[in-house]
Design a protein around this motif. Structure first.
Motif, PDB file in Angstrom:
ATOM      1  N   LYS A 275     -32.192  31.442 -63.476  1.00 14.29           N
ATOM      2  CA  LYS A 275     -31.224  31.978 -64.432  1.00 14.29           C
ATOM      3  C   LYS A 275     -30.080  32.636 -63.672  1.00 14.29           C
ATOM      4  O   LYS A 275     -30.293  33.308 -62.666  1.00 14.29           O
ATOM      5  N   PHE A 276     -28.857  32.437 -64.195  1.00 12.50           N
ATOM      6  CA  PHE A 276     -27.671  33.092 -63.642  1.00 12.50           C
ATOM      7  C   PHE A 276     -27.477  34.455 -64.303  1.00 12.50           C
ATOM      8  O   PHE A 276     -27.770  34.618 -65.487  1.00 12.50           O
ATOM      9  N   PHE A 277     -26.951  35.392 -63.508  1.00 10.19           N
ATOM     10  CA  PHE A 277     -26.655  36.739 -63.992  1.00 10.19           C
ATOM     11  C   PHE A 277     -25.240  37.130 -63.579  1.00 10.19           C
ATOM     12  O   PHE A 277     -24.780  36.780 -62.489  1.00 10.19           O
ATOM     13  N   ARG A 278     -24.575  37.862 -64.454  1.00 14.18           N
ATOM     14  CA  ARG A 278     -23.212  38.319 -64.182  1.00 14.18           C
ATOM     15  C   ARG A 278     -23.188  39.426 -63.141  1.00 14.18           C
ATOM     16  O   ARG A 278     -24.181  40.094 -62.903  1.00 14.18           O
ATOM     17  N   ARG A 279     -22.022  39.638 -62.595  1.00  7.27           N
ATOM     18  CA  ARG A 279     -21.810  40.708 -61.628  1.00  7.27           C
ATOM     19  C   ARG A 279     -21.590  42.012 -62.400  1.00  7.27           C
ATOM     20  O   ARG A 279     -20.464  42.471 -62.583  1.00  7.27           O
ATOM     21  N   GLU A 280     -22.703  42.605 -62.866  1.00  6.19           N
ATOM     22  CA  GLU A 280     -22.662  43.878 -63.574  1.00  6.19           C
ATOM     23  C   GLU A 280     -24.007  44.579 -63.399  1.00  6.19           C
ATOM     24  O   GLU A 280     -25.025  43.924 -63.201  1.00  6.19           O
ATOM     25  N   ARG A 281     -23.982  45.898 -63.467  1.00  2.00           N
ATOM     26  CA  ARG A 281     -25.183  46.691 -63.190  1.00  2.00           C
ATOM     27  C   ARG A 281     -26.374  46.316 -64.063  1.00  2.00           C
ATOM     28  O   ARG A 281     -27.504  46.306 -63.600  1.00  2.00           O
ATOM     29  N   ARG A 282     -26.134  46.005 -65.314  1.00  2.00           N
ATOM     30  CA  ARG A 282     -27.267  45.699 -66.199  1.00  2.00           C
ATOM     31  C   ARG A 282     -27.943  44.379 -65.845  1.00  2.00           C
ATOM     32  O   ARG A 282     -29.003  44.051 -66.393  1.00  2.00           O
ATOM     33  N   SER A 283     -27.379  43.626 -64.919  1.00  2.00           N
ATOM     34  CA  SER A 283     -27.996  42.372 -64.504  1.00  2.00           C
ATOM     35  C   SER A 283     -29.257  42.586 -63.676  1.00  2.00           C
ATOM     36  O   SER A 283     -30.140  41.731 -63.673  1.00  2.00           O
ATOM     37  N   VAL A 284     -29.362  43.707 -62.976  1.00  2.00           N
ATOM     38  CA  VAL A 284     -30.571  43.945 -62.170  1.00  2.00           C
ATOM     39  C   VAL A 284     -31.794  44.115 -63.074  1.00  2.00           C
ATOM     40  O   VAL A 284     -32.794  43.407 -62.884  1.00  2.00           O
ATOM     41  N   PRO A 285     -31.770  45.007 -64.080  1.00  2.00           N
ATOM     42  CA  PRO A 285     -32.939  45.065 -64.966  1.00  2.00           C
ATOM     43  C   PRO A 285     -33.142  43.766 -65.757  1.00  2.00           C
ATOM     44  O   PRO A 285     -34.276  43.388 -66.049  1.00  2.00           O
ATOM     45  N   ALA A 286     -32.058  43.070 -66.061  1.00  2.00           N
ATOM     46  CA  ALA A 286     -32.197  41.785 -66.765  1.00  2.00           C
ATOM     47  C   ALA A 286     -32.893  40.760 -65.866  1.00  2.00           C
ATOM     48  O   ALA A 286     -33.730  39.977 -66.336  1.00  2.00           O
ATOM     49  N   ALA A 287     -32.573  40.745 -64.582  1.00  2.00           N
ATOM     50  CA  ALA A 287     -33.220  39.828 -63.637  1.00  2.00           C
ATOM     51  C   ALA A 287     -34.706  40.173 -63.502  1.00  2.00           C
ATOM     52  O   ALA A 287     -35.557  39.278 -63.438  1.00  2.00           O
ATOM     53  N   ARG A 288     -35.002  41.446 -63.502  1.00  2.00           N
ATOM     54  CA  ARG A 288     -36.405  41.869 -63.413  1.00  2.00           C
ATOM     55  C   ARG A 288     -37.167  41.444 -64.678  1.00  2.00           C
ATOM     56  O   ARG A 288     -38.300  40.960 -64.583  1.00  2.00           O
ATOM     57  N   ARG A 289     -36.558  41.595 -65.848  1.00  2.00           N
ATOM     58  CA  ARG A 289     -37.205  41.150 -67.101  1.00  2.00           C
ATOM     59  C   ARG A 289     -37.432  39.636 -67.087  1.00  2.00           C
ATOM     60  O   ARG A 289     -38.492  39.151 -67.504  1.00  2.00           O
ATOM     61  N   PHE A 290     -36.427  38.907 -66.623  1.00  2.00           N
ATOM     62  CA  PHE A 290     -36.551  37.457 -66.509  1.00  2.00           C
ATOM     63  C   PHE A 290     -37.742  37.088 -65.612  1.00  2.00           C
ATOM     64  O   PHE A 290     -38.562  36.235 -65.960  1.00  2.00           O
ATOM     65  N   ALA A 291     -37.839  37.749 -64.454  1.00  2.00           N
ATOM     66  CA  ALA A 291     -38.937  37.478 -63.523  1.00  2.00           C
ATOM     67  C   ALA A 291     -40.279  37.877 -64.147  1.00  2.00           C
ATOM     68  O   ALA A 291     -41.271  37.151 -64.011  1.00  2.00           O
ATOM     69  N   TYR A 292     -40.301  38.997 -64.844  1.00  2.00           N
ATOM     70  CA  TYR A 292     -41.528  39.448 -65.494  1.00  2.00           C
ATOM     71  C   TYR A 292     -42.033  38.391 -66.483  1.00  2.00           C
ATOM     72  O   TYR A 292     -43.226  38.065 -66.502  1.00  2.00           O
TER      73      TYR A 292
END
Length: 137
Positions: free
Chosen positions: A13-30
């Motif tokens: 999954k692609f994520f934007r260059r913004e702070r909320r992308s880190v927790p979103a990436a972690r949720r995606f991985a979870y």
């Protein structure tokens, strides 16, 4: 004789260059790890922390404005591989103990079985691997 072929499990999954992308990436991985039966295991916990660290590094140092980063997960039943792709220059490194902050790769190196950096046509891939010893799927 019929032989069952087990294909590796893949998620990206692609994520934007913004702070909320880190927790979103972690949720995606979870969600991916949960589907693969790895949530709540040592490998799953370590992989989630590494996703957070690598996504943070990509966001802070590797993704130019207007670009995205990619989180890629692959489990073949023996190895769980985590990759974070970005389009920025430079090669990540483990920092000297005297440096403030920047200990994300030190954690990745300590938690994973292997890690490294590979060049791309534009940018790089920072990856880590974990032996999971679980059947894929």
């Amino acid at each position: 004789m019929n032989e069952t072929i087990q294909l590796p499990l893949l998620r990206e999954k692609f994520f934007r260059r913004e702070r909320r992308s880190v927790p979103a990436a972690r949720r995606f991985a979870y969600e991916a790890l949960d589907g693969w039966g790895l949530v709540g295991t040592e490998v799953g916990d370590d992989a989630l922390l590494c996703v957070s660290e690598l996504a943070t590094n990509a966001l802070m140092h590797g993704v130019p404005p207007g670009r995205h980063f990619l989180v890629f997960l692959r489990c073949d039943g023996r190895v769980l591989r985590v990759e974070v792709h970005d389009s920025g220059p430079g090669v990540p490194r483990i920092v000297d103990d005297r440096d403030e902050g920047g200990r994300g790769l030190l954690l990745v190196a300590a938690l994973s079985d292997r890690w490294g950096v590979a060049e791309r046509e534009l940018g790089k891939v920072v990856w880590c691997e974990f032996g999971c010893g679980r059947p894929a799927g």
